[in-house]
Design an enzyme around this catalytic site. Structure first.
Site, PDB file in Angstrom:
ATOM      1  N   ASP A 146       0.848  -1.194   0.000  1.00  0.00           N
ATOM      2  CA  ASP A 146       0.000   0.000   0.000  1.00  0.00           C
ATOM      3  C   ASP A 146       0.879   1.238   0.000  1.00  0.00           C
ATOM      4  OD1 ASP A 146      -2.400  -1.434   0.097  1.00  0.00           O
ATOM      5  OD2 ASP A 146      -2.311  -1.594   2.274  1.00  0.00           O
ATOM      6  N   ASP A 180      -7.118  -1.359  -4.523  1.00  0.00           N
ATOM      7  CA  ASP A 180      -8.178  -1.010  -3.571  1.00  0.00           C
ATOM      8  C   ASP A 180      -9.076   0.085  -4.130  1.00  0.00           C
ATOM      9  OD1 ASP A 180      -7.035  -2.780  -1.742  1.00  0.00           O
ATOM     10  OD2 ASP A 180      -5.845  -1.221  -0.774  1.00  0.00           O
TER      11      ASP A 180
END
Length: 218
Positions: A146, A180
């Site tokens: 991330d 995401d």
């Protein structure tokens, strides 16, 4: 919209997602941060072993289960997309489905292979691709990379705010990735425009009327 268009969207999102993740892994150490736009957008490198936005699920066994679930979801997703195309659902729905499918596939690649192809990002060390000593984990045990962080607001909440008054608050706190974002965009768009996407297919199909028998005159 044809099936090859769906495949193109999935490949495009995957290419963006994986290129950014590969760059992050090979150029940044854990928790390193670059400020892109002051006060609201940063590249902040973290990894998570769970679901989107850093959510976790059931330890080591849960990690394997989640990875396998992603794999099944991607396979089923492609099959379902073919069905939607065959039944001529709206282009908007197919684009949203493609985004969700691409996002699931993007995080699936991390979970399946990153533990094998990268060593660990420890301290100020940057991970190496295909290190001589092997990766940091085994198959299905990779961590999801991330990096997108949008702390649009940081500060102490006013005392009058229920439950959280006076606490330090960050919005938006979760760090996420392109995969995401693709999943979230697809899901939110479907929820917002579901009547437009599904309306025509939810209409009851007209039934064939049986001919009315005429009375015979004796």
């Amino acid at each position: 919209m044809k099936y090859r268009h769906v495949v193109f969207i999935v490949i495009l999102i995957l290419a963006i997602d994986q290129t950014l993740k590969f760059w992050i892994k090979t150029h940044m150490f854990m928790q390193q941060e670059f400020v892109i736009f002051p006060n609201w957008f940063r590249i902040h490198f973290i990894e998570n072993e769970g679901m989107a936005y850093g959510l976790k699920f059931g330890g080591d066994f849960g990690k394997i289960l989640l990875t396998l679930f992603r794999l099944v979801a991607v396979v089923v997703g492609f099959v379902y997309m073919k069905k939607l195309i065959k039944e001529k659902y709206s282009t908007g729905l197919l684009i949203c489905g493609s985004l969700i499918l691409a996002g699931a596939a993007g995080n699936l690649i991390d979970s399946m292979f990153y533990g094998l192809i990268f060593n660990d990002s420890v301290g100020y060390e940057v991970a190496k691709f295909m290190p001589a000593g092997g990766g940091y984990g085994s198959f299905l045990h990779g961590r999801v990379v991330d990096m997108l962080y949008f702390p649009i607001y940081e500060g102490y909440l006013p005392n009058w705010v229920p439950f959280k008054g006076g606490d330090y608050f960050v919005f938006f706190r979760p760090v996420f990735n392109v995969a995401d974002a693709a999943i979230s965009t697809g899901v939110v768009a479907i929820l917002l425009f579901q009547k437009r996407f599904f309306g025509r297919h939810m209409q009851p199909k007209p039934t064939e009327q049986q001919p009315v028998a005429k009375d015979h005159v004796a």
